[in-house]
Design a protein around this motif. Structure first.
Motif, short mmCIF file in Angstrom:
data_model
loop_
_atom_site.label_atom_id
_atom_site.label_comp_id
_atom_site.label_asym_id
_atom_site.label_seq_id
_atom_site.Cartn_x
_atom_site.Cartn_y
_atom_site.Cartn_z
N TRP A 61 10.81 -2.31 -4.29
CA TRP A 61 11.81 -2.03 -5.33
C TRP A 61 12.28 -3.33 -5.96
CZ3 TRP A 61 14.63 1.12 -8.33
CH2 TRP A 61 14.61 2.50 -8.12
N GLU A 62 12.53 -4.33 -5.12
CA GLU A 62 13.01 -5.63 -5.62
C GLU A 62 12.00 -6.22 -6.61
OE1 GLU A 62 15.96 -6.98 -5.27
OE2 GLU A 62 16.69 -5.52 -3.80
N VAL A 63 10.72 -6.14 -6.28
CA VAL A 63 9.67 -6.64 -7.18
C VAL A 63 9.68 -5.84 -8.48
CG1 VAL A 63 7.18 -6.96 -7.49
CG2 VAL A 63 8.24 -7.49 -5.27
N MET A 64 9.74 -4.52 -8.36
CA MET A 64 9.72 -3.67 -9.55
C MET A 64 10.90 -3.97 -10.47
SD MET A 64 6.94 -1.98 -9.56
CE MET A 64 7.32 -1.04 -11.05
N ARG A 65 12.06 -4.25 -9.90
CA ARG A 65 13.24 -4.56 -10.72
C ARG A 65 12.98 -5.81 -11.57
NH1 ARG A 65 18.67 -4.82 -7.75
NH2 ARG A 65 19.35 -4.90 -9.91
N VAL A 66 12.31 -6.80 -11.00
CA VAL A 66 12.00 -8.01 -11.76
C VAL A 66 11.01 -7.68 -12.89
CG1 VAL A 66 11.01 -10.33 -11.67
CG2 VAL A 66 12.43 -9.51 -9.77
N VAL A 67 9.99 -6.89 -12.57
CA VAL A 67 8.99 -6.53 -13.58
C VAL A 67 9.63 -5.71 -14.69
CG1 VAL A 67 6.82 -5.30 -14.00
CG2 VAL A 67 7.09 -6.67 -11.91
N TRP A 68 10.45 -4.73 -14.34
CA TRP A 68 11.11 -3.91 -15.36
C TRP A 68 12.02 -4.78 -16.25
CZ3 TRP A 68 12.20 -0.12 -10.92
CH2 TRP A 68 11.20 0.86 -10.87
N LYS A 110 4.42 -16.12 -10.59
CA LYS A 110 5.30 -17.28 -10.39
C LYS A 110 6.74 -16.95 -10.78
CE LYS A 110 6.00 -22.04 -11.75
NZ LYS A 110 5.61 -23.21 -11.15
N GLU A 111 6.91 -16.21 -11.88
CA GLU A 111 8.26 -15.83 -12.30
C GLU A 111 8.88 -14.84 -11.31
OE1 GLU A 111 8.19 -15.93 -17.11
OE2 GLU A 111 6.58 -14.75 -16.16
N ILE A 112 8.07 -13.90 -10.82
CA ILE A 112 8.57 -12.94 -9.82
C ILE A 112 8.97 -13.70 -8.56
CG2 ILE A 112 8.01 -10.94 -8.39
CD1 ILE A 112 5.96 -10.13 -10.58
N ILE A 143 3.48 -7.64 -4.43
CA ILE A 143 2.85 -7.43 -5.74
C ILE A 143 1.51 -6.71 -5.55
CG2 ILE A 143 1.76 -8.57 -7.72
CD1 ILE A 143 3.97 -10.77 -7.42
N GLY A 144 0.72 -7.19 -4.60
CA GLY A 144 -0.59 -6.59 -4.32
C GLY A 144 -0.47 -5.13 -3.91
N ARG A 145 0.53 -4.83 -3.09
CA ARG A 145 0.74 -3.44 -2.66
C ARG A 145 1.09 -2.55 -3.85
NH1 ARG A 145 4.44 -4.29 2.76
NH2 ARG A 145 2.84 -5.33 4.00
N LEU A 146 1.93 -3.08 -4.75
CA LEU A 146 2.34 -2.30 -5.92
C LEU A 146 1.18 -2.08 -6.89
CD1 LEU A 146 5.86 -3.88 -6.34
CD2 LEU A 146 5.39 -1.46 -5.88
N VAL A 147 0.29 -3.04 -6.99
CA VAL A 147 -0.92 -2.86 -7.80
C VAL A 147 -1.77 -1.76 -7.17
CG1 VAL A 147 -3.09 -3.94 -8.54
CG2 VAL A 147 -0.93 -5.21 -8.76
#
Length: 148
Positions: free
Chosen positions: A14-21, A29-31, A50-54
């Motif tokens: 979720w934390e990763v997705m929040r950055v992407v959204w 690098k930004e994430i 990131i890999g898991r979300l892909v």
């Protein structure tokens, strides 16, 4: 080949997705920079998520020079609606209103939020039923326990 989206994500994902959204298209690098500040994660940890979300079909990748850019395949609103629908599918239909009231009571809301909620509730009155039917099997909720 189309990947089916797996909407079951961990709190860390979720934390990763929040950055992407928030960014639309973003490099790893930004994430990493955002989540290193917020979560204290090492770069490898963030790359794993990131890999898991892909793999789950939540993120799309695009190569730009030597780096990859990530974007969400699912909008935040779509994801939240799906997650809430999933959650409410596990709650007795008769308890949905109370559960929503509990959530609203705990939330910090603006005047605009409250006005929006009032509009939605006013529109819901038009199709409201006298009593919401229970959707559980006996023994799954208090409705059926009390009646048997």
């Amino acid at each position: 080949m189309t990947t089916e989206t797996d909407f079951k994500v961990t709190d860390s994902e979720w934390e990763v997705m929040r950055v992407v959204w928030a960014h639309g298209k973003v490099s790893s690098k930004e994430i990493i920079n955002v989540l290193e500040q917020k979560m204290g994660w090492k770069p490898g940890t963030t790359k794993t998520f990131i890999g898991r979300l892909v793999s789950k079909g939540m993120l799309d990748t695009e190569k730009e020079g030597r780096r990859y850019l990530y974007s969400a395949k699912v909008s935040k609103n779509e994801f939240v609606r799906h997650s809430l629908g999933e959650f409410f599918s596990h709650v007795c239909n008769k308890e949905v209103g109370k559960t929503m009231a509990d959530v609203l009571s705990a939330a910090t809301l603006s005047h605009r939020d409250i006005a929006l909620l009032q509009e939605v509730l006013e529109a819901k009155k038009e199709h409201a039923v006298e009593e919401v039917p229970c959707n559980c099997v006996p023994g799954q909720c208090h409705c059926n326990v009390d009646h048997h």
